[in-house]
Design a protein around this motif. Structure first.
Motif, PDB file in Angstrom:
ATOM      1  N   VAL A 136    -109.625   5.435  66.250  1.00 59.51           N
ATOM      2  CA  VAL A 136    -108.375   4.882  65.750  1.00 59.51           C
ATOM      3  C   VAL A 136    -107.307   5.938  65.990  1.00 59.51           C
ATOM      4  O   VAL A 136    -107.422   7.059  65.503  1.00 59.51           O
ATOM      5  CB  VAL A 136    -108.463   4.526  64.249  1.00 59.51           C
ATOM      6  N   CYS A 137    -106.288   5.600  66.745  1.00 57.66           N
ATOM      7  CA  CYS A 137    -105.251   6.564  67.125  1.00 57.66           C
ATOM      8  C   CYS A 137    -103.880   5.952  66.920  1.00 57.66           C
ATOM      9  O   CYS A 137    -103.623   4.845  67.371  1.00 57.66           O
ATOM     10  CB  CYS A 137    -105.371   6.924  68.599  1.00 57.66           C
ATOM     11  N   TRP A 138    -103.022   6.680  66.272  1.00 61.35           N
ATOM     12  CA  TRP A 138    -101.644   6.235  66.105  1.00 61.35           C
ATOM     13  C   TRP A 138    -100.759   7.369  66.575  1.00 61.35           C
ATOM     14  O   TRP A 138    -100.716   8.440  65.960  1.00 61.35           O
ATOM     15  CB  TRP A 138    -101.356   5.896  64.659  1.00 61.35           C
ATOM     16  N   ARG A 139    -100.079   7.125  67.682  1.00 60.89           N
ATOM     17  CA  ARG A 139     -99.215   8.164  68.252  1.00 60.89           C
ATOM     18  C   ARG A 139     -98.105   8.527  67.289  1.00 60.89           C
ATOM     19  O   ARG A 139     -97.560   7.678  66.596  1.00 60.89           O
ATOM     20  CB  ARG A 139     -98.599   7.689  69.560  1.00 60.89           C
ATOM     21  N   ARG A 140     -97.764   9.796  67.301  1.00 59.96           N
ATOM     22  CA  ARG A 140     -96.662  10.249  66.451  1.00 59.96           C
ATOM     23  C   ARG A 140     -95.344   9.815  67.083  1.00 59.96           C
ATOM     24  O   ARG A 140     -95.289   9.440  68.255  1.00 59.96           O
ATOM     25  CB  ARG A 140     -96.708  11.761  66.267  1.00 59.96           C
ATOM     26  N   LYS A 141     -94.286   9.867  66.305  1.00 62.02           N
ATOM     27  CA  LYS A 141     -92.962   9.516  66.798  1.00 62.02           C
ATOM     28  C   LYS A 141     -92.583  10.509  67.893  1.00 62.02           C
ATOM     29  O   LYS A 141     -92.721  11.725  67.733  1.00 62.02           O
ATOM     30  CB  LYS A 141     -91.959   9.571  65.654  1.00 62.02           C
ATOM     31  N   TYR A 142     -92.109   9.990  69.018  1.00 67.94           N
ATOM     32  CA  TYR A 142     -91.762  10.840  70.151  1.00 67.94           C
ATOM     33  C   TYR A 142     -90.478  10.300  70.770  1.00 67.94           C
ATOM     34  O   TYR A 142     -90.400   9.121  71.115  1.00 67.94           O
ATOM     35  CB  TYR A 142     -92.905  10.842  71.174  1.00 67.94           C
TER      36      TYR A 142
END
Length: 170
Positions: A136-142
């Protein structure tokens, strides 16, 4: 070697294709024209993957697919071929940890920038499927952009880093 399984429209053709990924480029290996519009089924996916797997027996490959290829049947079949895979699942897919009750993947508590790895989960209420792993992966704000939801990656790879790296190459 990463093999991307994908479906695309080109002109008026609906094409299911397997491509080798090399230096951020996809090189088509084998594909078929689908006779209908819309998604492919397991039988068509097997038709495309069989020759690719046969050609790649001397190499270690990982088959990567997006949410269109979220089928647990496909994952089970690929695993039986002795091939590694990472397939993106839909958030409403059911899963179960350690004999607890089934919940949808969207119930996994996570936040942007976080990643988690679950080993030996049951991914469907159907009987007869071996346990899989789930990243489960949720990219950080970029650059002021934030993904709406996390990615749910069904895999038979052994760790989070390998699964995420393989999927990102897709």
């Amino acid at each position: 070697m990463i093999i991307a399984l994908d479906r695309t429209y080109w002109q008026e053709n609906n094409i299911l294709i397997a491509s080798a990924i090399y230096q951020k480029r996809a090189f088509p290996i084998f594909g078929i024209l689908l006779s209908k519009k819309g998604t492919s089924n397991l039988r068509k996916q097997q038709i495309v993957l069989r020759p690719v797997i046969k050609l790649s027996k001397a190499h270690q490959i990982v088959i990567a697919g997006d949410r269109e290829f979220h089928s647990v049947d496909l994952a089970q079949w690929i695993g039986r071929q002795g091939v590694k895979f990472v397939l993106r699942e839909k958030k409403d897919t059911n899963f179960r940890l350690r004999r607890r009750k089934f919940n949808s993947l969207s119930s996994v508590q996570t936040a942007p920038g976080q990643q988690e790895f679950f080993s030996k989960i049951n991914i469907t209420k159907k009987k007869g499927f071996c346990p899989f792993n789930l990243a489960v992966c949720w990219r950080r704000k970029y650059k002021n952009k934030q993904e709406k939801d996390p990615y749910y990656l069904l895999t038979n790879l052994r760790d989070l880093e390998t699964a995420v790296k393989a999927y990102k190459q897709r």
